[in-house]
Structures are given as C-alpha cells and as structure tokens.
Design a protein around this motif. Structure first.
Motif, PDB file in Angstrom:
ATOM      1  N   LEU A 187      99.662  52.970  85.758  1.00 38.26           N
ATOM      2  CA  LEU A 187      98.249  53.318  85.954  1.00 38.26           C
ATOM      3  C   LEU A 187      97.756  54.008  84.695  1.00 38.26           C
ATOM      4  N   MET A 188      96.527  53.721  84.302  1.00 41.99           N
ATOM      5  CA  MET A 188      95.985  54.361  83.103  1.00 41.99           C
ATOM      6  C   MET A 188      94.488  54.562  83.230  1.00 41.99           C
ATOM      7  N   VAL A 228      93.848  58.541  76.177  1.00 41.70           N
ATOM      8  CA  VAL A 228      94.345  57.556  77.139  1.00 41.70           C
ATOM      9  C   VAL A 228      95.530  58.186  77.855  1.00 41.70           C
ATOM     10  N   ILE A 229      95.444  58.274  79.170  1.00 36.11           N
ATOM     11  CA  ILE A 229      96.539  58.816  79.975  1.00 36.11           C
ATOM     12  C   ILE A 229      97.115  57.672  80.801  1.00 36.11           C
ATOM     13  N   GLY A 253     109.341  59.804  87.080  1.00 36.87           N
ATOM     14  CA  GLY A 253     107.969  59.679  86.617  1.00 36.87           C
ATOM     15  C   GLY A 253     107.824  60.083  85.167  1.00 36.87           C
ATOM     16  N   MET A 254     106.871  59.449  84.487  1.00 37.95           N
ATOM     17  CA  MET A 254     106.577  59.789  83.102  1.00 37.95           C
ATOM     18  C   MET A 254     105.074  59.653  82.875  1.00 37.95           C
ATOM     19  N   GLN A 255     104.506  60.646  82.224  1.00 39.29           N
ATOM     20  CA  GLN A 255     103.091  60.609  81.854  1.00 39.29           C
ATOM     21  C   GLN A 255     103.008  60.582  80.341  1.00 39.29           C
ATOM     22  N   CYS A 256     102.137  59.747  79.833  1.00 39.94           N
ATOM     23  CA  CYS A 256     101.923  59.652  78.396  1.00 39.94           C
ATOM     24  C   CYS A 256     100.457  59.934  78.108  1.00 39.94           C
ATOM     25  N   THR A 257     100.216  60.743  77.100  1.00 41.66           N
ATOM     26  CA  THR A 257      98.861  61.015  76.646  1.00 41.66           C
ATOM     27  C   THR A 257      98.754  60.547  75.203  1.00 41.66           C
TER      28      THR A 257
END
Length: 135
Positions: free
Chosen positions: A83-84, A97-98, A30-34
């Motif tokens: 998903l965002m 924006v996540i 998993g990776m989350q970007c902000t």
C-alpha cells in the motif's frame, strides 16, 4: 539504493536521485518506507499520486490509497500487498511517498511465489490470496 535509482532513471529517461528511509519499528512483521522525491517544476504531490495510481491500476498487489489516507503496516499484515500514498512535503517542490508491506510475505516468500507464478505462466495471485499469520 543504486538499484532503486537505476530503475527510476530507466523509467524517467533521465538521472533520478532519491532519499530512501526504511523504518525499523518494534513489531513482529511489517516494513514502512518513506521516500522523499524532488518534483519536476509545475508537478504537484497530487499529480504524482494520480500518476502512480494510473501506473499501478492493473497491479493486483499494489494499491495507491485515496488522497490523504496514510498506509499502515497493520493493513497489510499477512498479505502480499504493498500500500502506498503520496503527500506534500513541508519543503516546496518535494513529495513524500509512504509505502508499507508485510516483510515476511511481500518482502520474502510471497514475492518469490509471485515471481514463480509469473515465470511459470500461472495467474499472478496463485497461492497468495490467503493470509499467512504466523507469527
């Protein structure tokens, strides 16, 4: 970073600068970007969310969530989905924006398969709708 700004600049028709923060979290996948975005005068975070929802409405693997819903990596585990959502920043005139992906699928092999499908004229979703769950 340059390729993100290049793509956004081309889409906007004028120079765009963004801050990009990938998060390294102790998990197997998993990776989350902000991303922090400076909004044009008179544009709100909700306007941006609606615009992104419209822009991606025909993209099977990209989903803009309902207003206020925070995307989590557990919701994309084993899938080729991104998903965002968009949120107001504490600083006026900015938005946050996540986005989340499973980096072992959407970030690697799943993205390669999706590109192959498109290049070969196959349905974009071919071989990408079952869950890949190891590890």
């Amino acid at each position: 970073m340059p390729e993100i700004e290049q793509g956004l600049t081309e889409a906007a028709g004028k120079e765009v600068h963004v801050s990009f923060t990938p998060h390294l979290i102790n998990m197997s996948r998993g990776m989350q970007c902000t991303s922090y975005v400076k909004l044009a005068p008179g544009v709100t975070a909700d306007d941006l969310r609606k615009h992104l929802a419209t822009a991606y409405e025909s993209e099977f693997f990209v989903k803009v969530l309902d207003k206020g819903v925070v995307p989590h990596t557990r919701h994309v585990r084993g899938s080729n989905f991104c998903l965002m959502n968009v949120f107001e920043d504490r600083l006026k005139g900015r938005a946050v924006v996540i986005s989340v992906i499973d980096n072992l699928v959407k970030g690697a092999s799943g993205q390669a398969m999706q590109n192959l499908n498109l290049m070969m004229g196959f349905p974009e979703t071919t071989a990408l709708q079952q869950l890949a769950m190891f590890p």
